[in-house]
Each structure stands twice: as structure tokens, then as C-alpha cells.
Design a protein around this motif. Structure first.
Motif, mmCIF file in Angstrom:
data_model
loop_
_atom_site.group_PDB
_atom_site.id
_atom_site.type_symbol
_atom_site.label_atom_id
_atom_site.label_comp_id
_atom_site.label_asym_id
_atom_site.label_seq_id
_atom_site.Cartn_x
_atom_site.Cartn_y
_atom_site.Cartn_z
ATOM 1 N N MET A 147 79.346 69.772 62.723
ATOM 2 C CA MET A 147 77.549 70.122 62.824
ATOM 3 C C MET A 147 76.705 69.061 63.059
ATOM 4 O O MET A 147 75.317 69.526 63.145
ATOM 5 N N ALA A 148 76.862 68.079 62.983
ATOM 6 C CA ALA A 148 76.310 67.163 62.961
ATOM 7 C C ALA A 148 74.856 66.898 64.920
ATOM 8 O O ALA A 148 74.309 66.988 65.281
ATOM 9 N N ALA A 149 76.822 67.504 65.636
ATOM 10 C CA ALA A 149 75.894 67.657 67.381
ATOM 11 C C ALA A 149 75.146 68.943 67.111
ATOM 12 O O ALA A 149 73.747 68.360 68.043
ATOM 13 N N ALA A 150 75.292 70.256 66.437
ATOM 14 C CA ALA A 150 74.289 71.376 65.744
ATOM 15 C C ALA A 150 73.269 71.040 65.976
ATOM 16 O O ALA A 150 72.310 71.652 66.607
ATOM 17 N N ALA A 151 73.283 69.431 64.633
ATOM 18 C CA ALA A 151 71.585 69.396 64.110
ATOM 19 C C ALA A 151 70.742 68.965 64.675
ATOM 20 O O ALA A 151 69.662 68.647 65.063
ATOM 21 N N LEU A 152 71.565 67.999 66.013
ATOM 22 C CA LEU A 152 71.029 66.875 67.059
ATOM 23 C C LEU A 152 70.015 68.164 68.065
ATOM 24 O O LEU A 152 68.882 68.331 68.245
ATOM 25 N N GLU A 153 70.562 69.951 67.729
ATOM 26 C CA GLU A 153 70.314 70.241 68.774
ATOM 27 C C GLU A 153 69.004 70.866 68.145
ATOM 28 O O GLU A 153 67.499 71.215 68.388
ATOM 29 N N GLY A 154 69.049 70.883 66.650
ATOM 30 C CA GLY A 154 67.750 71.300 66.106
ATOM 31 C C GLY A 154 66.519 70.895 66.047
ATOM 32 O O GLY A 154 65.342 70.794 65.872
ATOM 33 N N LEU A 155 67.119 69.103 65.920
ATOM 34 C CA LEU A 155 66.041 68.156 66.420
ATOM 35 C C LEU A 155 65.134 68.669 67.574
ATOM 36 O O LEU A 155 63.763 67.966 67.516
ATOM 37 N N ARG A 156 65.752 68.253 68.255
ATOM 38 C CA ARG A 156 65.657 68.314 69.963
ATOM 39 C C ARG A 156 64.168 69.186 69.847
ATOM 40 O O ARG A 156 63.505 68.617 70.728
ATOM 41 N N LEU A 157 64.546 70.521 69.668
ATOM 42 C CA LEU A 157 63.931 71.821 68.828
ATOM 43 C C LEU A 157 62.590 72.046 68.004
ATOM 44 O O LEU A 157 61.437 72.151 68.609
ATOM 45 N N ASP A 158 62.893 71.314 67.552
ATOM 46 C CA ASP A 158 61.442 70.960 66.208
ATOM 47 C C ASP A 158 60.663 69.245 66.421
ATOM 48 O O ASP A 158 59.531 69.490 65.625
ATOM 49 N N GLY A 159 61.726 68.485 67.096
ATOM 50 C CA GLY A 159 60.460 67.078 66.901
ATOM 51 C C GLY A 159 60.949 66.198 65.619
ATOM 52 O O GLY A 159 61.934 66.205 64.964
ATOM 53 N N LEU A 160 61.381 65.145 66.102
ATOM 54 C CA LEU A 160 61.959 63.888 64.977
ATOM 55 C C LEU A 160 60.740 64.085 63.933
ATOM 56 O O LEU A 160 59.796 63.520 63.900
ATOM 57 N N PRO A 161 61.417 63.648 62.935
ATOM 58 C CA PRO A 161 60.314 63.567 62.096
ATOM 59 C C PRO A 161 59.860 62.924 61.400
ATOM 60 O O PRO A 161 60.942 60.987 61.078
ATOM 61 N N TRP A 162 58.652 62.000 61.920
ATOM 62 C CA TRP A 162 58.002 60.357 61.752
ATOM 63 C C TRP A 162 56.980 60.254 59.864
ATOM 64 O O TRP A 162 55.797 60.814 59.939
ATOM 65 N N THR A 163 58.315 60.050 58.966
ATOM 66 C CA THR A 163 57.519 59.111 57.652
ATOM 67 C C THR A 163 56.971 58.643 58.151
ATOM 68 O O THR A 163 57.141 57.693 59.402
ATOM 69 N N PRO A 164 55.619 57.750 57.355
ATOM 70 C CA PRO A 164 54.987 57.001 58.289
ATOM 71 C C PRO A 164 55.716 55.025 58.010
ATOM 72 O O PRO A 164 55.540 54.359 58.852
ATOM 73 N N ALA A 165 56.801 55.214 56.762
ATOM 74 C CA ALA A 165 57.603 54.378 56.601
ATOM 75 C C ALA A 165 58.562 53.859 58.355
ATOM 76 O O ALA A 165 58.236 53.009 58.557
ATOM 77 N N ALA A 166 58.839 55.224 58.697
ATOM 78 C CA ALA A 166 59.784 55.026 60.035
ATOM 79 C C ALA A 166 58.436 55.084 61.603
ATOM 80 O O ALA A 166 59.285 54.162 62.432
ATOM 81 N N ALA A 167 56.794 55.422 61.618
ATOM 82 C CA ALA A 167 56.190 55.518 62.531
ATOM 83 C C ALA A 167 55.577 53.636 62.236
ATOM 84 O O ALA A 167 55.679 52.918 63.400
ATOM 85 N N ARG A 168 55.421 52.804 61.199
ATOM 86 C CA ARG A 168 56.144 51.791 61.065
ATOM 87 C C ARG A 168 56.531 51.110 61.771
ATOM 88 O O ARG A 168 57.095 49.417 62.898
ATOM 89 N N LEU A 169 57.566 51.458 61.790
ATOM 90 C CA LEU A 169 59.301 50.756 62.117
ATOM 91 C C LEU A 169 59.409 50.783 63.487
ATOM 92 O O LEU A 169 59.087 49.436 64.263
ATOM 93 N N ARG A 170 58.838 52.240 64.136
ATOM 94 C CA ARG A 170 59.209 52.011 65.365
ATOM 95 C C ARG A 170 57.941 51.568 66.475
ATOM 96 O O ARG A 170 58.160 50.778 67.220
#
Length: 336
Positions: A147-170
Motif C-alpha cells: 500500500m505504501a509503495a502504491a501511495a508513493l507512486e501517487g506522490l510522484r504523480l501529484d507532487g510532495l505536499p509542502w506545508t509552511p513548517a515543512a518548507a521551512r525545515l527543507r
């Protein structure tokens, strides 16, 4: 004679293959399927009589043909079109005959994949004969790893979700050498750091609600987090002990805070050896000055700011020498 030889060869198969029924018990379609095993056709969904053939090609039957509504056929004569051949002659095929004659070719397949059309992880158990899907049912107990591997394919299609906190950390991680690339392409090509966080993700909404802060921290490890806090801290602690988030999204790390909160500071604040870009705010929260040289501001522009702000905010302190004053965020009591 050819059909008899085919049936005879199946009757003499290994112990794990069910014997074919007697030749006399076979339907015409069953016999034809032995002669043309790559032309067994399964009707596609929809009103048109379109079939997928076991060999992988597509074929269409005239709507007025008596077999147009049949679930399974054997295409005996095709016009040769490579994209979607027209069936000129066909025979009806019973599924019982198909399973009796071709059971050794029917395989079980477990599928767990991201459906772009449905916007979710789809887990199915299928029976297949070549290109034909004979049965298709949900797979309710699919492993979390799949299930996780399939969800990862979804992320690759849709893109990573960058919340403000995650964007600051990156942005912070990007400033510290040897903590790894945090470019989207590199993050999505590295399965290990994301997969443990995707086991419960099922839908596009789940993906877009994913918080990447903890996964990013886990990716750089404890030692990396210690270096990060030293070289690119996430917060600046004011003289009053208040923690202000540092924004690393621009050319220079930056903070915003009230001017009075930096009274008494005579050295410009820095993080990781880099000066902070400070936006000084009025008591009302409006920017009054941007500086990367706080001592220089106290010695020059502060006098003009003081002259202007005293009239607007008379209940707040505006000392002539801000370097000798105590930091504060409080206003004077009324009447004083």
C-alpha cells in the motif's frame, strides 16, 4: 485431427493439470480455443461489442452479430487490423470449457497500485489468462508495504505536499552541507525515507494532508538534527526569551519582531555565521525598518523612527539610547 492431437496432449499432461474433458463433451468454442489459444476474447465493458484477446490485441464484432453480447468468444477470422481488428467469424466459448481446457494457463495476480483516475490506492486480486482478466475482486488485507509503495507512486504523480513548517525545515536542511539533497526529484527518487510514513495513506486527500516534518527529520537522523540546530536553527530566541521562527526561504535567513524587543542588543544577531535579515515592527505590527546591521540602525536611522513613532505610539518606550534600554513588548500603563 489437429484438435484431437491437442486434446490428447492435454489429457496426457502432468499430475498437476486437470484432464481435459472428452472431445465429444467439448463445445465448438472449446475446440476452437485449442486451435486459437491467442484469440480467446473477453468482452470489454460498454455497449459496443469490443473484445480484448488473450494474445493482447483488441478486436470488435459487428453489433448485429448474434455473439455480440457474449462474455467470451473465440475469434476465428480477423481482418488483420493491428490497432483493433474486425472479427469476421467467431464462436461462443463457455467459461467452464475455458477453465477445463486452459486451467494450467490461468494465473493469480495480486495488484496494489495508485489509480490516477480514482485518486486512491487500489488493491485487487485477479485471475488472468494472458491479457484477459477473468475475475477481479478487492484485496482487503494487502500488506502495508505494498500500500505504501502504491501511495508513493501517487506522490510522484501529484507532487510532495509542502506545508509552511515543512518548507521551512527543507530550506534549513539545504543550507547544511552533507545532509543530502532536498530537491523534489531527489526526495521522490529515494524510497526509504518516505515509505514508513505512507502505510495508512489511501486517498489523494491523505497524500495532500501528509506532514513531511517528521519524515524529513528522520531522513537526516539524530546527528543531522544536531548539526541543523547548530548551523541553521529554526528559531531565534529574543532577549526576552521568546522564540521567533526563522524564515530561510529568501536569500538570507530572516525574522520579524517588534523593535522594542531588541533594545539593549549591541551585536547584530546571526545564525550559522550568517547575519539575520531583521524586519523591525512597530507596536502595531507594521514594518518600520529592515536591517542586517542592528548597531548601525541604532546609531543612524533609529532617531528618525523614534521621532515618527513617539507620536503614534506614545504609551510605548522610545528611549534616546536604545542600546542602554531594557527590551520589552509592554506598553506603559494609562495615565503615565
Amino acid at each position: 485431427k489437429r484438435l484431437r492431437r491437442l486434446v490428447a496432449s492435454r489429457d496426457g499432461g502432468g499430475d498437476d493439470v486437470l484432464p481435459a474433458p472428452p472431445l465429444a463433451a467439448l463445445s465448438a468454442g472449446g475446440m476452437d480455443s485449442l486451435a486459437y489459444p491467442d484469440r480467446i476474447g473477453l468482452r470489454r465493458k460498454g455497449d459496443d461489442a469490443r473484445f480484448v484477446l488473450s494474445g493482447g490485441k483488441g478486436a470488435v464484432l459487428a453489433s448485429e452479430d448474434s455473439l455480440a453480447a457474449q462474455r467470451m468468444i473465440v475469434a476465428l477470422d480477423l481482418d488483420g487490423d493491428q490497432r483493433e481488428a474486425r472479427i469476421r467469424l467467431a464462436a461462443r466459448l463457455d467459461e467452464a470449457d475455458l477453465r477445463a481446457l486452459h486451467g494450467d494457463r490461468i494465473g493469480q495476480q495480486a495488484l496494489c497500485e495508485w489509480s490516477r483516475r480514482e485518486g486512491r490506492v487500489v488493491a485487487r486480486l485477479q485471475e488472468r489468462l494472458g491479457a484477459l482478466v477473468l475475475s477481479d475482486r478487492p484485496w482487503p488485507d494487502a500488506p502495508a508495504e505494498a500500500m505504501a509503495a502504491a501511495a508513493l507512486e501517487g506522490l510522484r504523480l501529484d507532487g510532495l505536499p509542502w506545508t509552511p513548517a515543512a518548507a521551512r525545515l527543507r530550506a534549513r536542511i539545504a543550507l547544511v552541507p552533507d545532509l543530502g539533497s532536498v530537491a523534489d526529484a531527489d526526495l521522490l527518487s529515494d524510497d526509504d525515507w518516505l515509505l514508513p510514513w505512507l502505510g495508512r495513506v489511501r486517498t489523494l486527500a491523505d497524500l495532500r494532508g501528509l506532514d513531511l516534518v517528521e519524515p524529513l527529520k528522520a531522513r537526516i537522523g539524530w546527528a543531522g538534527q544536531q548539526r541543523l540546530d547548530q548551523e541553521a536553527p529554526g528559531q531565534f530566541t529574543t532577549p526576552l526569551g521568546r522564540r521567533v521562527p526563522i524564515d530561510y526561504g529568501g536569500a538570507d535567513p530572516s525574522i520579524e519582531l517588534r523593535l522594542q524587543e531588541l533594545f539593549g542588543v549591541t551585536r547584530h544577531p546571526a545564525v550559522g555565521g550568517r547575519p539575520l535579515r531583521i524586519t523591525l515592527l512597530s507596536p502595531g505590527g507594521k514594518p518600520v525598518q529592515v536591517t542586517m546591521d542592528l548597531p548601525g540602525f541604532w546609531a543612524s536611522s533609529y532617531a528618525d523612527v523614534r521621532k515618527d513613532m513617539r507620536g503614534r505610539y506614545p504609551r510605548h518606550p522610545w528611549p534616546e539610547d536604545p542600546t542602554a534600554a531594557d527590551p520589552t513588548v509592554r506598553a506603559k500603563p494609562r495615565g503615565t
